[in-house]
Design a protein around this motif. Structure first.
Motif, PDB file in Angstrom:
ATOM      1  N   ASN A 138       0.824  -1.205   0.000  1.00  0.00           N
ATOM      2  CA  ASN A 138       0.000   0.000   0.000  1.00  0.00           C
ATOM      3  C   ASN A 138       0.860   1.258   0.000  1.00  0.00           C
ATOM      4  OD1 ASN A 138      -3.043  -0.665   0.394  1.00  0.00           O
ATOM      5  ND2 ASN A 138      -1.970  -2.104   1.723  1.00  0.00           N
ATOM      6  N   GLU A 141       0.729   6.954   1.928  1.00  0.00           N
ATOM      7  CA  GLU A 141      -0.394   7.814   2.295  1.00  0.00           C
ATOM      8  C   GLU A 141      -1.432   7.051   3.116  1.00  0.00           C
ATOM      9  OE1 GLU A 141      -3.550  10.840   0.046  1.00  0.00           O
ATOM     10  OE2 GLU A 141      -2.469   9.289  -1.080  1.00  0.00           O
ATOM     11  N   LYS A 142      -1.630   5.782   2.776  1.00  0.00           N
ATOM     12  CA  LYS A 142      -2.608   4.977   3.511  1.00  0.00           C
ATOM     13  C   LYS A 142      -2.133   4.708   4.932  1.00  0.00           C
ATOM     14  CE  LYS A 142      -5.582   0.930   3.101  1.00  0.00           C
ATOM     15  NZ  LYS A 142      -6.030  -0.186   2.235  1.00  0.00           N
ATOM     16  N   LYS A 145      -2.787   7.836   7.003  1.00  0.00           N
ATOM     17  CA  LYS A 145      -4.198   7.947   7.377  1.00  0.00           C
ATOM     18  C   LYS A 145      -4.549   6.951   8.475  1.00  0.00           C
ATOM     19  CE  LYS A 145      -5.825   9.652   2.887  1.00  0.00           C
ATOM     20  NZ  LYS A 145      -6.668   9.360   1.695  1.00  0.00           N
ATOM     21  N   ALA A 146      -3.960   5.749   8.408  1.00  0.00           N
ATOM     22  CA  ALA A 146      -4.248   4.731   9.419  1.00  0.00           C
ATOM     23  C   ALA A 146      -3.737   5.167  10.786  1.00  0.00           C
ATOM     24  CB  ALA A 146      -3.610   3.407   9.015  1.00  0.00           C
ATOM     25  N   ASP A 154      -5.448  -0.727  11.457  1.00  0.00           N
ATOM     26  CA  ASP A 154      -4.554  -0.746  10.302  1.00  0.00           C
ATOM     27  C   ASP A 154      -3.132  -0.331  10.655  1.00  0.00           C
ATOM     28  OD1 ASP A 154      -6.668  -1.574   8.869  1.00  0.00           O
ATOM     29  OD2 ASP A 154      -6.910   0.230   7.654  1.00  0.00           O
ATOM     30  N   CYS A 201       6.689   8.456   5.682  1.00  0.00           N
ATOM     31  CA  CYS A 201       5.484   8.397   4.849  1.00  0.00           C
ATOM     32  C   CYS A 201       4.880   9.774   4.613  1.00  0.00           C
ATOM     33  CB  CYS A 201       4.458   7.463   5.495  1.00  0.00           C
ATOM     34  SG  CYS A 201       4.921   5.716   5.382  1.00  0.00           S
TER      35      CYS A 201
END
Length: 226
Positions: A138, A141-142, A145-146, A154, A201
């Motif tokens: 992934n 960015e994911k 957000k997690a 996550d 990240c």
């Protein structure tokens, strides 16, 4: 000096991961192929043979160096092969999931009509890129957000994936006789890891999480002096 042709499974030439040929596989080919037999050495009591003689050569008297296929270093080699021997080597290579390579890197194969064809591969093909699986595929960015959504699991899953990467690297280092990484997984240590991953990240949202994990791994290796 001379011109040799080799049956090989060396990843440098095949362009795919895998192991070299084994003596057991080669012996199995000799035993199952009615056209092959073990070639006795001059002193069979001291030096049992790992080589084969091809009994079905159409013109053995014209073979410059006999009709032998010689085992050595995980490859099967024939010196000064004629076209008949080249074709036989390609057929043997297919039984071993291998390829036939000449001294200059050219690759020998058979077309759909069974005729010999030569491909110029003097430069080894590039190694295949590693394939990544799981949540590490992934984008960063994911992960960001997690982490921001602290109520979701996550963020923990991403960190568990990173620990799985450490485990895999340690297994390979152990097999290579190198020291393995040992970390005190205290809350403070884990927090330091997570801060590094979050910062990476945030700075590189377009990259994949496994790149952040590799960057952290390199940092930990450097601190371990490995």
């Amino acid at each position: 000096m001379g011109y040799d042709l080799s049956i090989t499974r060396d990843p440098i030439w095949t362009g795919r991961p895998g192991c070299s040929l084994t003596l057991e596989e080669w012996f199995n080919v000799i035993q199952r192929d009615d056209e092959l037999c073990f070639a006795l050495s001059s002193e069979p009591r001291k030096y049992p043979s790992c080589d084969a003689e091809w009994l079905a050569h159409p013109k053995p008297e014209e073979a410059p160096h006999g009709t032998f296929f010689v085992w050595g270093g995980g490859d099967v080699t024939c010196k000064y092969p004629d076209e008949h021997q080249m074709i036989k080597m390609v057929r043997i290579s297919r039984k071993l999931n291998a390829i036939v390579i000449g001294d200059n890197g050219e690759r020998y194969d058979l077309d759909e009509n069974g005729k010999l064809v030569v491909h110029d591969e003097s430069t080894p093909p590039p190694s295949p890129r590693p394939v990544t699986y799981g949540i590490g595929c992934n984008p960063c960015e994911k992960f960001t957000k997690a982490v921001a959504a602290s109520k979701t699991p996550d963020g923990l899953m991403f960190y568990q994936w990173y620990l799985g990467l450490i485990t895999a690297v340690n297994a390979m280092r152990y097999e290579d006789g190198k020291s393995v990484m040992t970390f005190p997984l205290t809350p403070e240590f884990i927090r330091e890891d997570q801060i590094f991953l979050a910062q990476y990240c945030q700075e590189h949202p377009e990259r994949l999480f496994h790149q952040a994990a590799l960057a952290l791994l390199q940092l930990r290796l450097a601190r371990c002096g490995s």
